[in-house]
Design an enzyme around this catalytic site. Sequence first.
Site, PDB file in Angstrom:
ATOM      1  N   LYS A  84      10.431   1.499  -5.935  1.00 49.13           N
ATOM      2  CA  LYS A  84      10.255   2.933  -5.636  1.00 49.13           C
ATOM      3  C   LYS A  84      11.622   3.556  -5.426  1.00 49.13           C
ATOM      4  CE  LYS A  84       6.348   4.512  -4.725  1.00 49.13           C
ATOM      5  NZ  LYS A  84       5.343   4.562  -5.812  1.00 49.13           N
TER       6      LYS A  84
ATOM      7  N   THR B  44       5.382  -0.902  -6.486  1.00 50.78           N
ATOM      8  CA  THR B  44       6.400   0.033  -5.995  1.00 50.78           C
ATOM      9  C   THR B  44       5.880   0.740  -4.751  1.00 50.78           C
ATOM     10  OG1 THR B  44       5.724   1.947  -7.322  1.00 50.78           O
ATOM     11  CG2 THR B  44       7.248   0.385  -8.355  1.00 50.78           C
TER      12      THR B  44
ATOM     13  N   ARG C 177      51.725  24.414  -5.415  1.00 52.32           N
ATOM     14  CA  ARG C 177      50.394  24.810  -5.854  1.00 52.32           C
ATOM     15  C   ARG C 177      49.362  24.408  -4.813  1.00 52.32           C
ATOM     16  NH1 ARG C 177      48.184  20.363 -10.349  1.00 52.32           N
ATOM     17  NH2 ARG C 177      48.545  18.541  -9.030  1.00 52.32           N
TER      18      ARG C 177
ATOM     19  N   HIS D 106      40.751  23.433  -9.595  1.00 52.16           N
ATOM     20  CA  HIS D 106      41.910  24.288  -9.887  1.00 52.16           C
ATOM     21  C   HIS D 106      41.836  25.629  -9.151  1.00 52.16           C
ATOM     22  CE1 HIS D 106      42.984  21.532 -13.083  1.00 52.16           C
ATOM     23  NE2 HIS D 106      41.801  21.689 -13.653  1.00 52.16           N
TER      24      HIS D 106
END
Length: 293
Positions: A12, A57, A171, A246
């Site tokens: 599961k 499951t 930067r 960026h």
Amino acid sequence: MTTVLGHNQYGKAETRVVRITRDGDTHHVRDLNVSVALSGDLDDVHYHGDNTKVLTTDTTKNTVYAFAQDGGIASPEEFALRLARHFTGSQPAITSARIRIEEYGWSRTGETGHSFVRDGGEIRTAQIRLDGAGCEVVAGLRGLVVLNSTGSEFRGFVKDPWTTLPESRDRVLATEVEARWRYGRHDGDGEPDWDAVHRRSRAALLDAFADTYSYSLQQTLYAMGSRVVDAGPEVDEIRLSMPNKHHFLVDLAPFGVANPTDTGAVYFAADRPYGLIEGTVLRDGAPARLPTD
Ligand SMILES: O=c1[nH]c(=O)c2[nH]c(=O)[nH]c2[nH]1
């Protein structure tokens, strides 16, 4: 027969389980998303539809809830190990278990002891793989967003006919860290303090990001990974995936407005495309086992 069965696993996926522990008036929350994947002697179900060896499951989901109640959740790693050992130890057909866990953090708010605010986008991760060869624990995090508003350059790179990027001596450097670190192999004795190593590794990532003067995100990545491995003996290998978020200076010249970085500037935070910087840092001599794709 023209085909044969290759690797297979089942279980599961994404069982959401929240365990609240009441320690008097002080409560504790562990909020997990647990995915179970089992494999072993499962040819008969695939070739013939014979379910004799299939632990459903549905049962694996119920086991997650039952184990969370009975024994609690000390940490994602401990919980995953306990589940993996149970599935492989109780079912002769099941020889391998992979348990993946995401943990969503909750922090206290107010004075009550029972009020919490969900942490931001960051997710803690853990994966246990238990098979005949032993047990491998890979833990980490994703969604850890960090930014340095100075202390970052990028210059001296290749210039070919298609290069337009200007060199930068100051930067903004920002990224969203995804980290997976692998613990040295162990067979259950003397297990690490999983929560403590997680806290220490996260702090190492943040400290290295903050105090590395950066000439590239690649250099920062290596510094961050090294800091985690050097912080203690438990982690042998770490893989980092770090998008370059960026921040481009906005050109305000058309409006006659200066945009100087030395006193304060306006940036456009681009979301795509983004540079994606990825790399593994290993303890010297340790095998490289974390997947690279
Ligand atoms: O730190 C960086 N590494 C690069 O490889 C790169 N490439 C780029 O365009 N900007 C950056 N920044």
